[in-house]
Scaffold this active site. Sequence first.
Site, short mmCIF file in Angstrom:
data_model
loop_
_atom_site.label_atom_id
_atom_site.label_comp_id
_atom_site.label_asym_id
_atom_site.label_seq_id
_atom_site.Cartn_x
_atom_site.Cartn_y
_atom_site.Cartn_z
CB CYS A 15 2.88 -8.02 11.92
SG CYS A 15 4.62 -7.84 11.50
CB SER B 180 -0.69 2.32 4.38
OG SER B 180 -0.09 1.50 5.36
CG HIS C 109 -1.84 -6.20 1.33
ND1 HIS C 109 -1.65 -5.42 0.22
CD2 HIS C 109 -1.45 -5.45 2.39
CE1 HIS C 109 -1.17 -4.23 0.59
NE2 HIS C 109 -1.04 -4.23 1.90
CB CYS D 262 3.49 -10.61 4.63
SG CYS D 262 4.21 -10.55 6.29
CG HIS E 35 -2.26 -0.64 0.88
ND1 HIS E 35 -3.09 -1.16 1.83
CD2 HIS E 35 -2.87 -0.85 -0.31
CE1 HIS E 35 -4.17 -1.67 1.25
NE2 HIS E 35 -4.05 -1.49 -0.04
CG ASN F 281 1.35 -0.21 8.22
OD1 ASN F 281 2.12 0.72 8.42
ND2 ASN F 281 1.29 -0.82 7.04
CD GLU G 38 -3.29 -8.83 6.80
OE1 GLU G 38 -3.34 -9.38 7.93
OE2 GLU G 38 -2.60 -7.82 6.56
#
Length: 707
Positions: A195, A223, A73, A95, A40, A225, A125
């Site tokens: 994570c 994004s 993702h 990931c 992202h 996060n 995701e």
Amino acid sequence: MPIILAKSAGFCFGVKRAVDMTQALLEQGTPVTLLGELIHNRQVTRELCGLGAKVAESPAQCPPGDTLVVRAHGVPKETMAEIQSRGLACCDATCPFVKRIHEIVAGHAGENTPVIVAGDPEHPEVVGIRSYAKGDVCTVQSAADVENLFIAQPAWRDLPVLAVAQTTFRAEEWKKSIKFIKSLCTNAKIFDTICYATHSRQEEARLLAGFCDAMVVVGDRHSSNTGKLLAVCGELCPSFLVEGCADLQRWKKELSQFRTIGCTAGASTPARTIKEVLSTMSELTNEPLAPETEAVLEQDMPAEEVPAQEAPVEEAPVEEAPAEEVQEEEIPAVDEFTAALEESLNSMSTDQKVKGVVTAVNQSEIQVDIGRKQTGYVAASEYSNDPNANPAEELKIGDVLDLIILKTNDAEGTVQLSKKKFDAGQAWANIIQAEEDGAVLEGKVIDAIKGGVLVLTGGVRVFVPASLTGTPRGEPLDNMKGQTVRFRVIEVNKPRRRAVGSIRAVAQEERKAAERSFWETAEAGQVFKGKVKSLVSYGAFVDIGGLDGMVHISELSWSRVKDPSEVFKVGDEAEVYIKSLDPEKKKISLGYRRAEDNPWEVLRAQYPVGSVAQATVVSFTSFGAFARVLPGVDGLIHISQIANRRVEKPQEELSIGQEISVKIVGIDFDKKRVSLSIRALLDDEAPEAEEDYAEEDEVVASSSSED
């Protein structure tokens, strides 16, 4: 205004892995198609496309012969099945932490096992994770959603519910959600799948935001996060999301208000973007990154470790893949401009100072002759500390410049020089001398920052606190930018090369001098060009050059004025004259309206009795109507003069705002009264006798159009 960078900022392991895998394919010459955005971050996507990668929204769009790269993702299992069925070459850059969640849901959720996924239901995701559930699946975004879910699905309380979280889900909210799930469901299987990089970043951001006055979060606004980091910081201090340097400009004014600014970045933000943002922040705020403060903060921050995954109830935890070491690119602190300059100026020899004669000049550089075999060059950036300076416009061939040698290249026969650094050294000496002598200096306000303004004088920036600018409290300091001001240096910090000045001190002295001169020469009738300083209900205060006088509301206009703002606004230029003076009380009464503008004098000159004028009906009475002949002059049209027949009410013939022709039949300048007639202009005279209006005529004597 220290700028503090969080220790964990930039690419996380999963993002770096995906980018490295894609770049490796491109470097090998492999045709690459990305299945959506790899990460992202649109900047990274554009760069990969610039290297030859293409973007497809589905496997069907992948050109034959291309290697299809699955984004970090992950994708739904149906998409992976389609890739295999089409026989496409595939590079799975999912990931490993996301892949692990797929394995958890696929291996532990049967058809009768409801799955709870904590995360954004629209995020790729989460869409991919949901696809691996064999039975019911629900997405929640908060602990409150969990509670509402079990209210809506009471049967789930007795089922072996499986719960996982999006890798970038907010850690604090996930803890609350786990607590609710455990309290509401006795057979829940909960896996802590956030994570570790996300968790550590959020914890660092929380600690940093608690210490700083404001936070800047760098990352793509799409994004997840990055959004979570912004939310964490936003709960503790004002926080700003920037995708790059361009976004900083829109927040420049807000950021300049804060003393200490922290900076963190999303896991999909490239290190170079963070460096650029830090460098730009340093330029905008005129302050460097604070490595010593950062070090102190880092002592209170836990090291970034992989947390042990919470075991599911009555079930062994899923075996984790070995964690790969996160190799994050270190981002150095931004060096302060004066650091190298200080040392060079202090140890400078006479040979380093030269005079150069301008031989050529353009927008990028200045060529000079310094009397040596080498050709001298001054880069445009080394010309002046004033960002608006333009050497191409300010210099001409033959001008002589004082310069400092930066670097000599004997092989190329060139010398790099700086006028800016010479000016800074000389100007600093002038600053020290001015502080000792109490001399008045002149400079240009180049920026407004928190607590005051920066004034550039001879290449040195002098800080003037807001209280010493002379600007009224509450008035924006930005209004001073670009102004040339006179000030006195009141404090010098030689080791840090910092100077503090006062504009107000000089202004007060000049104001007192002007005041003395004024009272020595002032007399009634003098005309001044002044500036409106403030407005009150009863008039306006005007600065006439060091002193304020008041224009009473009655002196603002010949027309009726209900509020001074109808005539003036603060900052207006106004030509006023002295009506009266009171030297003992130091009061000045000013006039603004001019005698030649008196509407009654205009009436006397232009509209004698018997003349015809155009008028506007403005009001009614029982005995007639008032019409405006001139602004400030209303005349009465008696009811007997409205028509050549009897009129019961003026409204029968006239209306407010109506334009009419009238004859001026009488003027009383002493009493400010004007008598008008429409009837006198009519061809036919009314048959009614004059005595029919005798009663109304008695009223006229008491009427007036005076404002």
